[in-house]
Design an enzyme around this catalytic site. Structure first.
Site, PDB file in Angstrom:
ATOM      1  N   LYS A  38       0.850  -1.197   0.000  1.00  0.00           N
ATOM      2  CA  LYS A  38       0.000   0.000   0.000  1.00  0.00           C
ATOM      3  C   LYS A  38       0.887   1.249   0.000  1.00  0.00           C
ATOM      4  CE  LYS A  38      -0.265  -0.267   5.048  1.00  0.00           C
ATOM      5  NZ  LYS A  38      -1.113  -0.628   6.203  1.00  0.00           N
ATOM      6  N   ARG A 134     -10.417   0.125  15.974  1.00  0.00           N
ATOM      7  CA  ARG A 134     -10.382   1.043  14.849  1.00  0.00           C
ATOM      8  C   ARG A 134     -11.441   0.574  13.863  1.00  0.00           C
ATOM      9  NH1 ARG A 134      -4.663   1.443  11.757  1.00  0.00           N
ATOM     10  NH2 ARG A 134      -5.383  -0.626  11.126  1.00  0.00           N
ATOM     11  N   TYR A 258      17.199  29.188   9.552  1.00  0.00           N
ATOM     12  CA  TYR A 258      15.993  29.863  10.051  1.00  0.00           C
ATOM     13  C   TYR A 258      15.931  29.837  11.569  1.00  0.00           C
ATOM     14  CZ  TYR A 258      14.053  29.922   5.326  1.00  0.00           C
ATOM     15  OH  TYR A 258      13.832  30.162   3.994  1.00  0.00           O
ATOM     16  N   MET A 306      13.161  24.094   3.266  1.00  0.00           N
ATOM     17  CA  MET A 306      12.343  23.404   2.275  1.00  0.00           C
ATOM     18  C   MET A 306      13.205  22.558   1.325  1.00  0.00           C
ATOM     19  SD  MET A 306       9.571  24.903  -0.452  1.00  0.00           S
ATOM     20  CE  MET A 306       8.462  25.616   0.738  1.00  0.00           C
TER      21      MET A 306
END
Ligand SMILES: *Cc1c(COP(=O)(O)O)cnc(C)c1O
Length: 363
Positions: A38, A134, A258, A306
């Protein structure tokens, strides 16, 4: 993809996946194994992994119809199980045409299956909620659900399944509890059973039964949170690899990146590698998150951007622009990188973005 010289790629070692599948089979040698592919084979490429495993695999498991159809369109003829079954009644007709097996986990899906008019008997895997809470039928409901499917002429092969919440904690008693709930629900019904994910294949022999469902172990990451000897023979199947695109020498007191999260406390040689959170590298990686430069382990320093990350190269006098940087793979374990970002290897693999070319090798 537009060609680019950006030095980032995910190398996929198909031979490692084959080795890991055989390991999963050997660890539960009486069971057949559905290779769980998957989510694009956990980011490794479902079509490529599926085609490579097809001659060996007893079957495949995916999360949804789209994933299964992609495999069928690529020529894969093995049994395929839809792990969450149909999401609407219409999907049952499509699943029938594509010869897929369905999980049935709730009343609605049961009604859809019983009302369907398939061209051949539908294989149905009855999901029992043994404690994950679930999806799945309550254990008390199993006998009745099974009786209705058994009585239905267009339902074919049946299988009982459940899923563990804590199989990755080999000392935890909850898996025992789930096993007992499951066996109690079945009350000896002569039905093939499927319980084991990767962690249970490696740590819970009582859960092996008829069909296992190895996922993460195929990709060479340990399903256990802590280092566990049982997972040691797994071979990492993905190497996320970039290169140094800048090297600079900073002074004590210089902040990096940053927010200036990392401040140099000594003369520091800093390398920049072309990979960032837009590629799937975790933005929450802490200072100290492991990374390898030219095969030697060092650390991330400063916030992940990024498109770039900054690394500590202090003391590595011989490194040059263009030298290889391994984000995870055979030198740096994806599990260790995941820990440094409070996540799991599953998330790292499935987050590798479209921008990263997958390069196949090894078979
Ligand atoms: C994803 C999944 C698996 C595979 O689990 P791993 O921990 O990756 O081995 C097995 N069974 C079900 C129902 C799943 O959804």
């Amino acid at each position: 993809m537009i060609p680019s010289s950006r030095p980032l790629r995910a190398r996929i070692h198909l031979d490692a996946i084959l080795h890991n599948y055989r390991l999963a089979k050997g660890a539960a040698s009486k069971a057949r194994a559905l290779a769980v592919i998957k989510a694009n084979a956990y980011g490794h490429g479902a079509v490529q992994v599926g085609r490579m495993l097809a001659p060996q695999a007893d079957g495949f498991a995916v999360a949804c119809l789209g994933e299964a159809l992609e495999l069928r369109e690529s020529g894969i003829r093995n049994p395929i199980l839809l792990l969450e079954g149909a999401f609407s009644p219409d999907e049952i007709a499509v699943a029938d045409r594509a010869d897929l097996a369905l999980v049935v986990h709730c009343r609605e899906q049961l009604d859809w299956v019983l009302a369907a008019r398939p061209s051949r008997p539908l294989p149905c895997w009855i999901k029992i909620d043994s404690g994950m809470h679930r999806v799945g039928f309550a254990p008390e409901a199993f006998a009745e659900v099974h009786a209705r499917l058994r009585a239905c002429p267009h339902v074919g092969q049946r299988c009982a399944m459940t899923h563990f919440a804590r199989a990755d904690e080999p000392e935890h008693p909850y898996t025992h509890t789930q096993l007992e709930v499951f066996d109690q629900a079945l009350q000896g019904a002569p039905l093939p059973c499927s319980l084991a994910n990767s962690a249970a294949i490696l740590a819970w022999p009582r859960a092996h039964r008829d069909w296992t469902r190895p996922g993460i172990m195929l990709y060479g990451a340990s399903p256990f949170a802590s280092e566990d000897a049982r997972a040691r023979d797994l071979r990492p199947a993905m190497t996320l690899e970039s290169a140094l695109i800048a090297i600079r020498d900073l002074r004590p007191g210089d902040p990096i990146g940053y927010g200036g999260r990392f401040v140099c406390d000594r003369p520091t040689r800093v390398g920049v590698a072309a990979v960032g959170y837009a590629d799937g590298y975790p933005r929450h990686a802490r200072d100290g998150s492991p990374v390898a430069v030219k095969g030697r382990i060092t650390r991330v320093i400063g916030r992940v951007s990024m498109d770039m990350i900054t690394l500590d190269l202090t003391g590595m006098e011989d490194v040059r622009l263009g030298d290889p940087v391994e984000l995870w793979g055979r030198t740096v374990s994806a599990t260790d990188v995941a820990h440094a970002s409070d996540t799991i290897a599953y998330q790292l693999f499935t987050s590798v973005s479209r921008r990263v070319p997958l390069v196949y090798e090894g078979l």
